[in-house]
Design a protein around this motif. Structure first.
Motif, PDB file in Angstrom:
ATOM      1  N   VAL A  38       0.925  -0.972  -0.194  1.00 26.05           N
ATOM      2  CA  VAL A  38       0.076  -0.043  -0.112  1.00 26.05           C
ATOM      3  C   VAL A  38       0.991   1.096  -0.091  1.00 26.05           C
ATOM      4  O   VAL A  38       1.777   1.462   0.998  1.00 26.05           O
ATOM      5  N   LEU A  39       0.795   2.126  -0.979  1.00 29.03           N
ATOM      6  CA  LEU A  39       1.385   3.184  -0.953  1.00 29.03           C
ATOM      7  C   LEU A  39       1.083   4.605  -0.277  1.00 29.03           C
ATOM      8  O   LEU A  39       1.933   5.410  -0.103  1.00 29.03           O
ATOM      9  N   LEU A  66       8.441   5.383   7.703  1.00 23.69           N
ATOM     10  CA  LEU A  66       7.709   4.312   7.375  1.00 23.69           C
ATOM     11  C   LEU A  66       6.167   4.203   6.819  1.00 23.69           C
ATOM     12  O   LEU A  66       5.297   4.610   7.742  1.00 23.69           O
ATOM     13  N   GLY A  67       5.971   3.595   5.908  1.00 23.68           N
ATOM     14  CA  GLY A  67       4.525   3.619   5.783  1.00 23.68           C
ATOM     15  C   GLY A  67       3.823   2.340   5.957  1.00 23.68           C
ATOM     16  O   GLY A  67       4.732   1.593   6.284  1.00 23.68           O
ATOM     17  N   GLN A  73       1.619  -9.373   8.176  1.00 29.21           N
ATOM     18  CA  GLN A  73       2.833  -9.050   9.075  1.00 29.21           C
ATOM     19  C   GLN A  73       3.635  -7.747   9.133  1.00 29.21           C
ATOM     20  O   GLN A  73       4.529  -7.265   8.563  1.00 29.21           O
ATOM     21  N   PRO A  74       2.924  -7.071   9.882  1.00 28.27           N
ATOM     22  CA  PRO A  74       3.222  -5.481  10.205  1.00 28.27           C
ATOM     23  C   PRO A  74       4.577  -5.317  10.850  1.00 28.27           C
ATOM     24  O   PRO A  74       5.092  -4.135  10.923  1.00 28.27           O
ATOM     25  N   ASP A  75       5.365  -6.525  11.382  1.00 31.42           N
ATOM     26  CA  ASP A  75       6.552  -6.184  12.030  1.00 31.42           C
ATOM     27  C   ASP A  75       7.643  -6.719  11.064  1.00 31.42           C
ATOM     28  O   ASP A  75       8.675  -6.917  11.365  1.00 31.42           O
ATOM     29  N   THR A  76       7.338  -6.800   9.644  1.00 26.56           N
ATOM     30  CA  THR A  76       8.259  -6.932   8.692  1.00 26.56           C
ATOM     31  C   THR A  76       8.498  -5.548   8.092  1.00 26.56           C
ATOM     32  O   THR A  76       7.790  -4.429   7.699  1.00 26.56           O
ATOM     33  N   LEU A 121      10.048   3.360   2.528  1.00 29.12           N
ATOM     34  CA  LEU A 121       9.893   2.091   3.312  1.00 29.12           C
ATOM     35  C   LEU A 121       8.492   1.767   3.950  1.00 29.12           C
ATOM     36  O   LEU A 121       7.765   2.797   4.144  1.00 29.12           O
ATOM     37  N   TYR A 122       8.260   0.448   4.346  1.00 30.90           N
ATOM     38  CA  TYR A 122       6.981  -0.015   4.625  1.00 30.90           C
ATOM     39  C   TYR A 122       7.207  -0.925   5.622  1.00 30.90           C
ATOM     40  O   TYR A 122       7.874  -1.945   5.609  1.00 30.90           O
ATOM     41  N   ALA A 123       6.076  -0.991   6.530  1.00 35.03           N
ATOM     42  CA  ALA A 123       5.991  -2.152   7.693  1.00 35.03           C
ATOM     43  C   ALA A 123       4.707  -2.770   7.179  1.00 35.03           C
ATOM     44  O   ALA A 123       3.690  -2.310   6.876  1.00 35.03           O
ATOM     45  N   GLY A 124       4.978  -4.125   7.024  1.00 29.83           N
ATOM     46  CA  GLY A 124       3.905  -5.038   6.477  1.00 29.83           C
ATOM     47  C   GLY A 124       3.596  -5.218   4.806  1.00 29.83           C
ATOM     48  O   GLY A 124       4.423  -4.282   4.443  1.00 29.83           O
TER      49      GLY A 124
END
Length: 185
Positions: A38-39, A66-67, A73-76, A121-124
């Protein structure tokens, strides 16, 4: 559908995870499923909040936002960038790359060779099982904008959903003005 396409949610989707979202499709196969980011969902997190960096939080890299790449897996940590020289990075077209050797990317960030204009950069992440995404597209859950990876670095996240629909024109331009809650109209 191909990697590098944008998935634009319909305005009346009703799923809070994807309401008014734009997803960059990073991988799509009929038998293994799909992976995207998701951007246009921000977080209050910075890279320095989730990763201990040599030199600490004073580095510009530590302040990279971080987006929220999706509900899975929001911890990745996942990343998009403009560097073809990052080993194992996957080309999504238009000089946009997904993943690759994070140590190399981190080295480029820490040295200042790349900055916030060249990396996201993105979480999850967002994921679909085999044929799930194709079915959702057939059911008009998503509007597909093919071969549009370059939009990652050209549109602001706050207005991404509306801007990309307006850019598509025609009936999509009308959808871009659809109210968040039609009952308030």
């Amino acid at each position: 559908m191909k990697a590098g396409s944008l998935l634009i949610s319909q305005p009346f989707l009703g799923d809070p995870n994807f309401e008014r979202s734009v997803v960059l499709l990073c991988r799509h196969t009929d038998d293994e499923g799909s992976f995207g980011l998701v951007l246009n969902r921000g977080t209050n997190l910075l890279l320095g909040d989730v990763l201990e960096l040599p030199g600490g939080d004073v580095l510009p890299a530590a302040r990279l936002p971080l987006g929220l790449g999706g509900p899975v897996q929001p911890d990745t940590l996942h990343y998009l960038h403009r560097r073809a020289d990052v080993p194992n990075a996957v080309s999504l077209g238009h000089d946009v790359y997904w993943g690759g050797d994070f140590e190399v990317l981190l080295g480029l960030l820490l040295s200042g060779e790349i900055g916030e204009d060249d990396v996201r950069l993105y979480a999850g992440y967002s994921g679909w099982t085999a044929d799930q995404l194709a079915e959702e597209v057939r059911e008009n859950v998503w509007i597909v904008h093919p071969n549009a990876a370059e939009k990652v670095f050209t549109l602001t996240t706050d207005a991404f959903w509306q801007s990309i629909l307006r850019e598509k024109g025609g009936r999509y331009r009308i959808l871009s003005n659809y109210p968040t809650d039609p009952r308030l109209n």
